[in-house]
Scaffold this active site. Structure first.
Site: not given
Length: 715
Positions: A430, A451, A463, A501
């Site tokens: 992540s 991800h 992702e 993130n």
């Protein structure tokens, strides 16, 4: 041939019966664009002036009837002044009225999909015959508007107010059996018999066996409910629908108000009321955002499709690391038809992964979304293993072990020795750089990031991260596999935290700052939920896990020391040090009790406030507006930086990533659309108010340039 255009033809069939066929040249589906509407007008005039016509069948030359309006045209149309929008709608409705008023019976033969304007075309017909496999509906509320080609007028007069409200406000696609039961269509037949059935129906109307004028009449009159009945129907519905839609989505309640206002009027006046309300909704920021969202989604899917040609086929997948995440990935792969090996070094890890997959599959069966034999099939497609025995046959491996760079590198190097030379390896990290992880591999070109978001079965986004050496084949194969799993892939370039993130942690940074300055975390949660987030930041940290948050913050601080490294102790640090890791330990910012359904329910925990006291540095008063700004500015600015740094290819990719990955409020359209809605210059001015908070609140030079030149992210 009575009429021949690029979207519509009118052809004589037999005994005075003509077929008006929609078949838009150069497109795979029929849609109501401006050109099609203009042709419909001419086609209707051609039928009116032909005295030999006794009846009309409306059909489609494609696999679908008509999917609705051309949404690409909405962007410019919705920019027009409100009065022009009203006039445009009434002009379009005159065409539908002229068709409805033909002196001969009309029958729609509905195949595939008849949605929005496509179904409104069917409603203007006297009779509707539907293929058993077809679906019909009025999904306009999903775009922040309601039907504008007479749907709010004809629907309640045909199927009753309650049913019409359910269809219009829910925006549902309805199967043939339901449409027949409600009276939205008159007959349902096997697909192969559709044309013959429509022909038969029009002949029965021509012969006088069916009274088509009587059938048409209710659509031209006021709704047959007295004042008391109307009040009961509409007021109850408004309360219920408002509760379901929430305050941020005005279209469903506006649709009810429109039907109510028009109930006492005949068709012409009712259509004027519809047009006025439609134009009002089209001018809202919600409609602009939801239309933009739809088009961005289409663009994202088109991009993912482009990778298909370069993708290798994935017949067998593997996931490394079972547990909740691995089990979720295995479930998603197996339930969508790709068998998967699930490897772990511990028996209990494998058991946890299998339990997670079984639980998710069982829940589908319980909800009637899957048959028990399909569940058995999916479970059989998950093969648990503690060795690399069968890895020689695997096309793609998803590594989902603990978020530790050294452990991941060791596992990746190990698995590379057990798979074919052309197998793709993807890491479900992540935050950790893909280029860095690839250093452990002999074939870094076959490696990329994949991800998934937690919970895997619920979150639509994946992702796909391109490292420095990731090949086109590796990216294309991973994108294709994500699509096969029913996910929406966004391809991003490598950087700490990638897109989602990287953007989320500055938002958490804003939250930490607020609490340190004396804001009540519960109040912040309530305000951000009111803003449109599915959960506030404190609750989100509890759900994500404060250990995960703690680790992510360290990675971000190392990756972006100028703005994300901060030695100030935060409320999240206190929780982490106390072992209050959120839902997983039963305590975080909130405490968690199990409700009747066995789900964790948050409750206020006074101990949280005692613990937080140690990090509160001042007691500043904040308005609701300031709280929103302090939370949203850093998130939006980091999204701008991701676009400027080339981490994402387009503003649309960035916004879709945030909506699908972290539940950014859809009615706001994404972070960059939100900046556009506020106005770029206004957003820069808001950010500058918080200059004392440092670089995380500082607009980029390019953004200042955009503000100066009146530029936007979405033209």
């Amino acid at each position: 041939m009575i009429y021949e255009g690029k979207a519509i033809t009118v052809q004589a069939l037999e005994d005075g019966i003509v077929e008006l066929k929609f078949d838009l040249q150069g497109e795979s589906v029929n849609k109501f664009n401006r050109a099609t509407l203009a042709e419909l007008k001419v086609a209707v005039e051609a039928i009116q002036s032909d005295k030999g016509v006794k009846g009309v069948i409306v059909s489609s030359g494609k696999d679908v009837f008509i999917v609705g309006a051309d949404i690409n045209e909405f962007v410019n149309t919705f920019q027009l002044p409100e009065a022009d929008l009203v006039a445009g709608n009434l002009e379009a409705n005159q065409i539908f009225n002229a068709f409805e008023d033909l002196k001969v019976p009309t029958v729609a033969a509905i195949n595939g999909m008849a949605l929005g304007g496509g179904f409104e075309m069917c409603l203007a017909c006297d009779y509707r015959v539907m293929a058993a496999s077809a679906k019909v509906g009025l999904p306009e509320v999903k775009l922040g508007i309601y039907p504008g080609f007479g749907g709010t007028v004809r629907m309640p007069r045909l199927i009753g107010v309650d049913n019409a409200i359910e269809w219009i406000c829910g925006g549902t696609e309805n199967r043939a059996d339901k449409a027949l039961k409600m009276g939205a269509v008159d007959a349902v037949v096997e697909d192969a018999k559709l044309h013959a059935a429509a022909l038969d129906l029009v002949k029965r109307a021509i012969s006088g066996e069916l009274d088509f004028m009587a059938k048409r009449q209710p659509k031209l009159e006021k709704i047959k409910l007295n004042t008391i009945e109307q009040m009961m129907a509409f007021e109850t519905a408004k309360g219920f629908v408002a509760g379901q839609a929430g305050p941020n989505y005005p279209a469903p309640v506006e649709a009810i108000k429109t039907i109510q206002k028009a109930a006492a009027h005949g068709r012409e006046k009712a259509l004027e009321i519809e047009a006025a309300g439609f134009a009002k909704l089209a001018k809202t920021s919600v409609a602009q955002a939801l239309v933009g969202l739809f088009l961005n989604d289409q663009a994202l899917k088109a991009k993912a499709k482009q990778y298909d040609k370069k993708a290798a086929d994935v017949k067998l997948a593997a996931v490394l690391g079972a547990g909740i995440m691995g089990g979720g990935i295995a479930f998603q792969s197996a339930s969508k038809g790709t068998p998967i090996l699930m490897k772990d070094i511990r028996e209990e890890g494998i058991q946890m992964g299998l339990d997670e997959a079984s639980k998710l599959l069982g829940s589908r069966v319980a909800k009637g979304r899957m048959k028990p034999d399909q569940m058995a099939q999916a479970l059989n497609a998950i093969r648990p293993t503690m060795s690399y025995g069968d890895f020689g046959n695997v096309d793609i491996v998803v590594e989902a072990v603990v978020e530790n760079p050294k452990v991941k590198q060791a596992v990746l190097a190990e698995v590379e020795g057990h798979v074919r030379e052309d197998a793709i390896i993807a890491s479900n990290t992540s935050t950790i750089s893909i280029t860095y992880l690839a250093q452990a591999l002999k074939r870094p070109e076959n490696f990329c990031g994949m991800h998934f978001f937690n919970p895997v079965h619920m979150m639509p986004l994946v992702e796909v991260i391109r490292g420095e050496k990731s090949s086109v084949t590796a990216i294309a194969t991973t994108v294709a596999y994500a699509k096969k799993m029913g996910k929406t892939p966004v391809v991003v370039n490598d950087c700490p935290g990638f897109l989602v993130n990287r953007v989320l942690f500055p938002y958490f940074g804003g939250f930490a700052r607020l609490v340190n300055m004396g804001a009540d975390f519960q109040r912040v949660d309530k305000i951000m939920e009111k803003f449109g987030w599915p959960m506030g930041p404190a609750y989100l940290l509890d759900v994500v896990g404060l250990d995960t948050g703690h680790h992510g913050r360290d990675v971000m601080a190392e990756g972006y020391p100028d703005r994300m490294a901060d030695n100030v102790r935060t409320a999240a640090d206190v929780m982490y040090d106390e072992g209050r890791l959120g839902q997983k330990t039963g305590k975080g910012f909130y405490s968690y009790e199990t409700d009747k359904k066995g789900k964790p329910k948050k409750v206020v925990d006074p101990q949280s406030y005692d613990l937080i006291k140690s990090v509160v540095q001042e007691n500043r008063e904040f308005t609701d507006e300031e709280i929103v700004e302090i939370m949203m500015v850093p998130l939006c600015l980091e999204t701008v930086r991701c676009l400027e740094d080339g981490i994402v290819e387009s503003a649309a990719d960035a916004d879709m990533g945030l909506i699908y990955g972290i539940g950014f409020p859809p009615f706001r359209g994404g972070a960059l659309r939100y900046i556009d809605t506020l106005g770029v210059a206004e957003f820069v001015a808001i950010a500058d108010k918080y200059a004392e908070f440092g670089p995380m609140y500082a607009p980029t030079e390019k953004l200042r340039e955009m503000a100066k030149n009146g530029k936007t992210f979405f033209g």
